[in-house]
Structure formats: structure tokens, C-alpha cells
Design an enzyme around this catalytic site. Sequence first.
Site, PDB file in Angstrom:
ATOM      1  N   LYS A 126      34.328   1.283   7.253  1.00 39.56           N
ATOM      2  CA  LYS A 126      35.532   0.526   6.881  1.00 39.56           C
ATOM      3  C   LYS A 126      36.391   1.365   5.949  1.00 39.56           C
ATOM      4  O   LYS A 126      35.867   2.092   5.093  1.00 39.56           O
ATOM      5  CB  LYS A 126      35.111  -0.794   6.206  1.00 39.56           C
ATOM      6  CG  LYS A 126      36.267  -1.741   5.912  1.00 39.56           C
ATOM      7  CD  LYS A 126      35.743  -3.056   5.328  1.00 39.56           C
ATOM      8  CE  LYS A 126      36.876  -4.045   5.049  1.00 39.56           C
ATOM      9  NZ  LYS A 126      36.376  -5.320   4.485  1.00 39.56           N
TER      10      LYS A 126
ATOM     11  N   SER B   8      37.974  -9.478   6.762  1.00 40.13           N
ATOM     12  CA  SER B   8      38.820  -8.304   6.755  1.00 40.13           C
ATOM     13  C   SER B   8      38.203  -7.098   7.468  1.00 40.13           C
ATOM     14  O   SER B   8      38.922  -6.156   7.794  1.00 40.13           O
ATOM     15  CB  SER B   8      39.169  -7.933   5.316  1.00 40.13           C
ATOM     16  OG  SER B   8      38.010  -7.545   4.611  1.00 40.13           O
TER      17      SER B   8
ATOM     18  N   SER C   1      33.943 -11.358   4.750  1.00 39.73           N
ATOM     19  CA  SER C   1      34.584 -10.306   5.559  1.00 39.73           C
ATOM     20  C   SER C   1      33.673  -9.449   6.424  1.00 39.73           C
ATOM     21  O   SER C   1      34.169  -8.677   7.241  1.00 39.73           O
ATOM     22  CB  SER C   1      35.396  -9.386   4.651  1.00 39.73           C
ATOM     23  OG  SER C   1      36.640  -9.976   4.412  1.00 39.73           O
TER      24      SER C   1
HETATM   25  N1  GLN Z   1      39.136 -13.928   4.000  1.00 33.14           N
HETATM   26  C1  GLN Z   1      38.754 -13.808   2.630  1.00 33.14           C
HETATM   27  C2  GLN Z   1      39.926 -13.327   1.813  1.00 33.14           C
HETATM   28  O1  GLN Z   1      40.965 -13.182   2.363  1.00 33.14           O
HETATM   29  C3  GLN Z   1      37.574 -12.907   2.497  1.00 33.14           C
HETATM   30  C4  GLN Z   1      37.915 -11.487   2.374  1.00 33.14           C
HETATM   31  C5  GLN Z   1      36.729 -10.590   2.131  1.00 33.14           C
HETATM   32  O2  GLN Z   1      35.578 -10.994   2.208  1.00 33.14           O
HETATM   33  N2  GLN Z   1      37.035  -9.347   1.795  1.00 33.14           N
HETATM   34  O3  GLN Z   1      39.843 -13.115   0.652  1.00 33.14           O
END
Ligand code: GLN
Length: 454
Positions: free
Chosen positions: A60, A135, A159
Site C-alpha cells: 500500500k 482505503s 481499511s
Molecule cells: N473508512 C474509514 C475512514 O475513512 C477507515 C479508513 C481506514 O481504516 N484507514 O476513516
Amino acid sequence: LSVTDLVEASIGRIGEVDSKVKAFLTLDEEGARAAALIMDKQLANGGERGLLFGLPAGVKDNISTEGLRTTCGSQFLKNFTPVYDATVVNKLRSAQSVTMGKLNMDEFAMGGSNENSSFFPTHNPWNLDYVPGGSSGGSAAAVAAGEVYFSLGSDTGGSIRQPAAYCGVVGLKPTYGLVSRFGLVAFASSLDQIGPITKNVEDSAYVLQSIAGYDPMDSTSANVEIPDYLSALTGDVKGLKIGVPKEYLGQGIDPKVKESVLSALKVLESLGAVWEEVSLPHTEYAVAAYYLLASSEASSNLARFDGVRYGERATDAGNLLELYHKSRSQGFGSEVKRRIMLGTYALSSGYYDAYYLKAQKVRTLIKQDFDEVFAKYDVIIGPTSPTAAFKLGEQVDDPLTMYLNDIVTIPVSLAGVPAVSVPCGFADGLPLGLQIIGKAFDESTVLRVAHAFE
Ligand code: GLN
């Protein structure tokens, strides 16, 4: 098969599908080929094989790679090349996997669909009109599309697990502190964890084995003994006690998702496990608490992007303050700005007690909910997400709906406990994920149950 063959197969597959899937932000063909050549030579000379020997991997793009562009999905870092490797990248190198490149993500890991990437959205390999989740959407899509053998993602509030569910692959968020965060660009430091995204549970155990462990470079790294995760995959779940939170199958959960969880529980029952309904009563406050806490931490962590130290710098600034303002206005996308504003507001002196402190108290109550259930049950099981993947563009203008997609992943992050998402069926041709949640540092049980079910 040589490592070069594996790497060439990965490059070939990426060439075939990535113009449609768009999982990669940076491809390092040259680096991968060179690494493969070295490994093939070492093996020819009788060298030992690492745990992940020769496996093409993706990382990532918020995980620091020396000499390889690391953008966090942001225009701010579009030309940023780190001078050091994250601990997990060093560990992958020791285990002898081959890093093929860097994978797309929502900007600074803020989002659940990959549409907040400032470059382009990744597409779901099962249906290109749909989001891959986020994400870590690039990390999940690259594995699902067979571009890499496994990938690393990061999970702050779902995410790793949510994109794994949307793409029909296995995503594991380890216990907070099990995997070093050194070299992971911080979003919300009290929640961020790196973990594996793989095709199956056995691979997940292999990757976790390779990346877990104490790191003095991360002050929140846990100094615990790392068990043998592979030997935990016995297939035996006889007598296992499963708690199924009623809040995870109630309001807002798609009936098809609920059905898939219930039939997964039947499978586990047929293997000798028992399940009962339990309650995690503070679940309804988790999303609100998370968005306050994560945004507060983000507002502080992202203060370092000032146009001086990292990445892009505005060229038309007349003085230092203007340099900060212009660099940040130009460099950050709208979701990141929304979080910085929310977090700065929540931390400001007049509102600290009402928002940040209150949210911290809610976090403690949520953690206690889990402690109480884990006093009686070995694992907690529910869905990974209330729905299957949605269409690209469908929720992009509706951040609140987007935030609610995290309703069953966020509580786990706030409690700091481990959870895996494993594929458990389909709804209208799109994959669904089963979430298996464990006690702190009990990844072995989480993986054992996932493996038995799979
Ligand atoms: N969707 C969540 C957010 O927007 C989780 C993001 C994550 O785990 N990095 O914060």
C-alpha cells in the site's frame, strides 16, 4: 519455476489487467527483476529460502519504501521518494518476497471506496463498475485480480477488512501493536495497523508470521512472543464458543449479508462450534467516536505537511504563512481537508471536553463491551460490512453514508483487537465477507476459525 518466472508472470498479469483494475500507482519492474535475479542466484548456490521466498507482493502506498515513490494517494506527495524502508518492508525483504510496486489508496487512508485517491479510483475486479472498497482498495484489488500473490494494507477503521470483503479475498487486521508502524505514514496513530491481504487464510498466516514482532523503532510496538501461526491452522473448532452481536445483524444490514453470516455460522456449527447471540451495546456510538478521534489524530499528524519538509511546495507564496496555506490548500483533497477541520475543531480548547474527551470515554466503553463478551466466548462473528460493494460514484458526494459503511469494522479498531475478513458468499455477483474477531494477541484463534470455515 524460478523467481524470475514468478516475477515475469506477475508483470505479465499486471500488463494484462491493470489498465482496467488500476490497482498500481507505481510499478517497479526493474527493481523486481533485479531482486528475482539475485534470489535465483542465491538458490542456485544452495542458499536458504525465506518464508515468502520469491512471492510477488504489492505494498500500500502509505508504507515507506526506500527509493520508491510513496504518495499516500495524495498530490501532496506525488513526487515524494522516501529515504528509508518501513520495518514491514525490511521484514518482507528478509522473508524474501519481491515487491512489485505500490498500490492505490484513498488519500492518506481516509475513505472506504478508493474514490478519494487523488490519482484515479481503483475498480473492483469482480465488476469494474463497482468500488473495490477502501482505503486499501488497490491492495485488495491487486490480489483479487491475480496481479500479485499477496499485499500489505493498513487498517485504521476497517481499511484492510472492508476492501478484502468487497474483493472476495482474505484481509487481516492484527492486534494494535503486533505489527510495527515504523514507516507507515500516520493517519490516526492510536488505531493504525498494517496487515496482510491474501487469497486464502494459510497465506495470511505466512505473511503475518513474517511481519509481526517487536520493533524498538515503534513506541507502541508490543513486546510479546510471536506464536507459530501456521501450526494454529488445525481445522479443529470443536467446542469453540462464538458470540454473535445482535447489533451486527440488525438495522442497516442488508438481508443478503445477514443470510450469508447465518449460513456461515451453520457451517461452523456442523464442525462442532456453538454460537449464541450476544450484545455489544455501545456499537451505535462507535462511528461518531471514531470520526472524532481519528480526525483529531489526523489533524495533528498531518501538520507535518507544511510545504517545507515533505513533498510539494507552493511556488507563489510571498511569506512563510502563505507558504503553509497555499501548499496545504493545493496539496490536500477535500476529504482530507474535511477531517483536518473536524479534528482541529474537536481539539480546540473550548470544545476539547465536549468532543475529544467524550469520544475517548466512549472508546473505553466500547472496549469494555468486547472484554465482557470475550470473558465468555472465544471469538465474535458478524459481517465485515453492512452491504456488498457499491457502484463507483454512488456514494462519493455523501460522506455520512460512506462513514456508516464502517459500522461493524470501526468498533474492532477502537478496541484494538484482531479481526479477519474471509469470503462467505455473494450477493448479486459481488463477494461478501465474514468478520471473525478475536481477543487481543489471539490471532491464532482468529486464523484457526477462518481456516476451518474457508
Ligand atoms: N473508512 C474509514 C475512514 O475513512 C477507515 C479508513 C481506514 O481504516 N484507514 O476513516
